[in-house]
Design a protein around this motif. Structure first.
Motif, PDB file in Angstrom:
ATOM      1  N   THR A  71       0.835  -1.208   0.000  1.00 34.07           N
ATOM      2  CA  THR A  71       0.000   0.000   0.000  1.00 34.07           C
ATOM      3  C   THR A  71       0.866   1.254   0.000  1.00 34.07           C
ATOM      4  OG1 THR A  71      -1.712  -1.193   1.230  1.00 34.07           O
ATOM      5  CG2 THR A  71      -1.869   1.212   1.179  1.00 34.07           C
ATOM      6  N   ALA A  72       1.970   1.221   0.750  1.00 39.41           N
ATOM      7  CA  ALA A  72       2.877   2.367   0.771  1.00 39.41           C
ATOM      8  C   ALA A  72       3.519   2.591  -0.592  1.00 39.41           C
ATOM      9  CB  ALA A  72       3.953   2.159   1.840  1.00 39.41           C
ATOM     10  N   LEU A  73       3.851   1.479  -1.295  1.00 41.44           N
ATOM     11  CA  LEU A  73       4.426   1.607  -2.638  1.00 41.44           C
ATOM     12  C   LEU A  73       3.441   2.268  -3.615  1.00 41.44           C
ATOM     13  CD1 LEU A  73       6.224  -1.847  -3.011  1.00 41.44           C
ATOM     14  CD2 LEU A  73       7.317   0.392  -2.804  1.00 41.44           C
ATOM     15  N   ALA A  74       2.146   2.094  -3.375  1.00 41.32           N
ATOM     16  CA  ALA A  74       1.125   2.728  -4.226  1.00 41.32           C
ATOM     17  C   ALA A  74       1.034   4.230  -3.974  1.00 41.32           C
ATOM     18  CB  ALA A  74      -0.233   2.074  -4.004  1.00 41.32           C
ATOM     19  N   ARG A  75       1.742   4.733  -2.993  1.00 44.18           N
ATOM     20  CA  ARG A  75       1.848   6.161  -2.656  1.00 44.18           C
ATOM     21  C   ARG A  75       0.486   6.827  -2.411  1.00 44.18           C
ATOM     22  NH1 ARG A  75       5.195   9.500  -6.737  1.00 44.18           N
ATOM     23  NH2 ARG A  75       4.574  11.134  -5.246  1.00 44.18           N
ATOM     24  N   PRO A  76      -0.141   6.519  -1.284  1.00 48.61           N
ATOM     25  CA  PRO A  76      -1.347   7.270  -0.929  1.00 48.61           C
ATOM     26  C   PRO A  76      -0.997   8.725  -0.664  1.00 48.61           C
ATOM     27  CG  PRO A  76      -0.605   5.933   0.919  1.00 48.61           C
ATOM     28  CD  PRO A  76       0.253   5.545  -0.251  1.00 48.61           C
ATOM     29  N   GLN A  77      -1.850   9.634  -1.144  1.00 51.17           N
ATOM     30  CA  GLN A  77      -1.577  11.066  -0.989  1.00 51.17           C
ATOM     31  C   GLN A  77      -2.872  11.850  -1.070  1.00 51.17           C
ATOM     32  OE1 GLN A  77      -0.385  11.996  -5.630  1.00 51.17           O
ATOM     33  NE2 GLN A  77       1.235  11.455  -4.217  1.00 51.17           N
ATOM     34  N   THR A  78      -2.867  13.023  -0.484  1.00 54.76           N
ATOM     35  CA  THR A  78      -3.987  13.945  -0.624  1.00 54.76           C
ATOM     36  C   THR A  78      -3.569  15.065  -1.571  1.00 54.76           C
ATOM     37  OG1 THR A  78      -3.261  15.190   1.333  1.00 54.76           O
ATOM     38  CG2 THR A  78      -4.919  13.466   1.659  1.00 54.76           C
ATOM     39  N   GLU A  79      -4.554  15.615  -2.269  1.00 58.22           N
ATOM     40  CA  GLU A  79      -4.284  16.626  -3.286  1.00 58.22           C
ATOM     41  C   GLU A  79      -5.031  17.908  -2.942  1.00 58.22           C
ATOM     42  OE1 GLU A  79      -4.150  16.031  -7.911  1.00 58.22           O
ATOM     43  OE2 GLU A  79      -6.206  16.511  -7.337  1.00 58.22           O
ATOM     44  N   ASP A  80      -4.301  19.003  -2.893  1.00 54.67           N
ATOM     45  CA  ASP A  80      -4.888  20.312  -2.641  1.00 54.67           C
ATOM     46  C   ASP A  80      -4.691  21.163  -3.887  1.00 54.67           C
ATOM     47  OD1 ASP A  80      -6.015  22.522  -1.362  1.00 54.67           O
ATOM     48  OD2 ASP A  80      -4.063  23.227  -0.678  1.00 54.67           O
ATOM     49  N   ILE A  81      -5.812  21.606  -4.483  1.00 57.96           N
ATOM     50  CA  ILE A  81      -5.756  22.369  -5.728  1.00 57.96           C
ATOM     51  C   ILE A  81      -6.188  23.804  -5.454  1.00 57.96           C
ATOM     52  CG2 ILE A  81      -6.563  22.557  -8.104  1.00 57.96           C
ATOM     53  CD1 ILE A  81      -7.229  19.604  -8.026  1.00 57.96           C
ATOM     54  N   SER A  82      -5.345  24.743  -5.792  1.00 59.05           N
ATOM     55  CA  SER A  82      -5.706  26.149  -5.712  1.00 59.05           C
ATOM     56  C   SER A  82      -5.637  26.744  -7.115  1.00 59.05           C
ATOM     57  CB  SER A  82      -4.763  26.905  -4.762  1.00 59.05           C
ATOM     58  OG  SER A  82      -3.425  26.808  -5.204  1.00 59.05           O
ATOM     59  N   THR A  83      -6.540  27.665  -7.406  1.00 57.46           N
ATOM     60  CA  THR A  83      -6.609  28.244  -8.749  1.00 57.46           C
ATOM     61  C   THR A  83      -6.477  29.760  -8.670  1.00 57.46           C
ATOM     62  OG1 THR A  83      -9.024  28.404  -8.653  1.00 57.46           O
ATOM     63  CG2 THR A  83      -8.103  26.389  -9.581  1.00 57.46           C
ATOM     64  N   ARG A  84      -5.944  30.299  -9.748  1.00 58.64           N
ATOM     65  CA  ARG A  84      -5.852  31.746  -9.888  1.00 58.64           C
ATOM     66  C   ARG A  84      -6.189  32.081 -11.331  1.00 58.64           C
ATOM     67  NH1 ARG A  84      -1.878  35.350 -11.436  1.00 58.64           N
ATOM     68  NH2 ARG A  84      -0.343  33.677 -11.649  1.00 58.64           N
ATOM     69  N   THR A  85      -7.058  33.043 -11.520  1.00 53.93           N
ATOM     70  CA  THR A  85      -7.465  33.418 -12.869  1.00 53.93           C
ATOM     71  C   THR A  85      -6.883  34.769 -13.246  1.00 53.93           C
ATOM     72  OG1 THR A  85      -9.516  34.419 -12.048  1.00 53.93           O
ATOM     73  CG2 THR A  85      -9.616  32.102 -12.728  1.00 53.93           C
ATOM     74  N   LYS A  86      -6.616  34.897 -14.521  1.00 56.10           N
ATOM     75  CA  LYS A  86      -6.085  36.151 -15.043  1.00 56.10           C
ATOM     76  C   LYS A  86      -6.843  36.502 -16.311  1.00 56.10           C
ATOM     77  CE  LYS A  86      -1.891  38.154 -17.058  1.00 56.10           C
ATOM     78  NZ  LYS A  86      -0.507  37.873 -17.495  1.00 56.10           N
ATOM     79  N   THR A  87      -7.389  37.698 -16.356  1.00 59.53           N
ATOM     80  CA  THR A  87      -8.099  38.152 -17.550  1.00 59.53           C
ATOM     81  C   THR A  87      -7.088  38.544 -18.620  1.00 59.53           C
ATOM     82  OG1 THR A  87      -9.890  39.010 -16.176  1.00 59.53           O
ATOM     83  CG2 THR A  87      -9.792  39.778 -18.443  1.00 59.53           C
ATOM     84  N   THR A  88      -7.106  37.804 -19.725  1.00 60.24           N
ATOM     85  CA  THR A  88      -6.137  38.064 -20.780  1.00 60.24           C
ATOM     86  C   THR A  88      -6.718  38.937 -21.888  1.00 60.24           C
ATOM     87  OG1 THR A  88      -6.773  36.017 -21.883  1.00 60.24           O
ATOM     88  CG2 THR A  88      -4.955  35.888 -20.340  1.00 60.24           C
ATOM     89  N   LYS A  89      -8.021  39.074 -21.923  1.00 54.12           N
ATOM     90  CA  LYS A  89      -8.641  39.927 -22.941  1.00 54.12           C
ATOM     91  C   LYS A  89      -9.872  40.582 -22.343  1.00 54.12           C
ATOM     92  CE  LYS A  89     -10.666  39.989 -27.564  1.00 54.12           C
ATOM     93  NZ  LYS A  89     -11.142  39.189 -28.701  1.00 54.12           N
ATOM     94  N   GLY A  90      -9.723  41.810 -21.844  1.00 55.68           N
ATOM     95  CA  GLY A  90     -10.841  42.506 -21.236  1.00 55.68           C
ATOM     96  C   GLY A  90     -11.689  43.209 -22.279  1.00 55.68           C
ATOM     97  N   ILE A  91     -12.956  43.407 -21.962  1.00 53.21           N
ATOM     98  CA  ILE A  91     -13.883  44.088 -22.858  1.00 53.21           C
ATOM     99  C   ILE A  91     -14.495  45.259 -22.117  1.00 53.21           C
ATOM    100  CG2 ILE A  91     -15.991  43.865 -24.226  1.00 53.21           C
ATOM    101  CD1 ILE A  91     -15.406  40.922 -24.538  1.00 53.21           C
TER     102      ILE A  91
END
Length: 332
Positions: A71-91
């Motif tokens: 089980t340890a070889l299968a590498r149990p892990q938790t995943e934390d995802i953070s996002t950041r957005t950037k406006t590349t074409k404003g109107i």
């Protein structure tokens, strides 16, 4: 600790197939691990002790350790995802709204102006990454709100728009020119005017064609909307003694040719809204046509959970070795 666990190398779980093989091997070979002595009778020997019956527990500890290591070889892990957005074409968008008396006509419910304000408010809420301004026009025009990214200001200004702020009439050229003036200094990649009227240009000192040429010069696209049902509409025709409007049926007059020319010249599109549903569809279509490009960055943070499994497996192996070397030594 063990919630939302994912495995980075789940293919190692195939090694768990070794466990039933090891169990089968244990049962086939366990008698060979003990010395044998052939005698004619067991009457002179005591029954096997309780401790000797527990000897298979050593094998169980070893199996558990193997399962934990896999089980340890299968590498149990938790995943934390953070996002950041950037406006590349404003109107940058200016909404030019006709507030003449004909906008109080009741072919849209409850009337044209209120219906427009409700639909326009929804449109504004769906443009969180754009700057929006408001221009009101009737017999003349003025800027209700300069282009801003603060949607609460725009929505409050839209809510406050009403008939009577300006001299009556329909100055389409003035409304368009004022909107161009608000956008001409804009640094946005895309600049858009949404001009809505329910009448014919009959006021103002700037011709609609001139205003449209200005929009082209500054690279401003214009969407035009003709508002009103086909045929007659219940429209204010005079005042009652108490100052309220007297309504009567009047022919709907919209200079569709002019609105089409303005839209075509500036690279926009002309729409005709004859009821509340059609007006909503028009603003939804414009919302789809003018998309702001958003670049999204995702950051992944992984926390490995295999270490406790390795420590536990090592502890079980240590216990197995200690028991084998002490308590069960005489049986080995």
């Amino acid at each position: 600790m063990w919630q939302n666990i994912e495995f980075a190398n789940p293919e190692f779980f195939w090694l768990l197939l070794l466990l039933p093989i090891a169990i089968l091997w244990f049962f086939l070979k366990r008698k060979e691990e003990m010395a044998t002595l052939k005698i004619s009778s067991l009457k002179g020997f005591a029954h096997p002790s309780f401790l000797s019956r527990l000897k298979p527990a050593l094998f169980v500890l070893r199996l558990l350790s193997l399962a934990l290591i896999i089980t340890a070889l299968a590498r149990p892990q938790t995943e934390d995802i953070s996002t950041r957005t950037k406006t590349t074409k404003g109107i940058d968008i200016v909404m030019a709204i006709d507030v003449s008396s004909s906008m109080l006509a009741r072919d849209l419910k409850p009337n044209r102006l209120v219906a427009l304000k409700e639909v326009a408010a929804d449109f504004i809420k769906k443009r969180p990454n754009d700057r929006i301004g408001l221009v009101a026009f009737a017999g003349e025009s003025y800027t209700k709100t300069p282009i801003t990214s603060d949607k609460s200001i725009v929505l409050n200004s839209l809510r406050d728009i009403s008939y009577g702020e300006l001299e009556d009439g329909t100055a389409i050229g003035m409304g368009l020119a004022t909107s161009v003036n608000r956008l001409k200094e804009s640094k946005a990649i895309s600049k858009v005017i949404i001009l809505l009227t329910d009448g014919v240009n009959n006021s103002g000192f700037i011709e609609p064609q001139t205003a449209a040429d200005l929009a082209v010069e500054y690279g401003i696209k214009t969407y035009t909307i003709g508002l009103g049902t086909n045929g007659n509409a219940l429209t204010p025709i005079s005042y009652n003694r108490d100052g309220s409007f007297r309504y009567g049926m009047r022919q709907v007059e919209i200079d569709e040719a002019l609105l089409q020319d303005i839209a075509e010249l500036t690279g926009g599109k002309y729409f005709r809204a004859t009821d509340n549903e059609k007006l909503e569809e028009i603003y939804e279509e414009i919302n789809k046509l003018e998309k702001t490009e958003i670049e999204e960055f995702k950051y992944y943070k992984y926390e490995e959970k295999f270490r406790p499994l390795i420590f536990l497996a090592g502890g079980l192996l240590l216990i197995e070795w200690v028991l084998r070397s002490t308590v069960f030594r005489s049986f080995i």
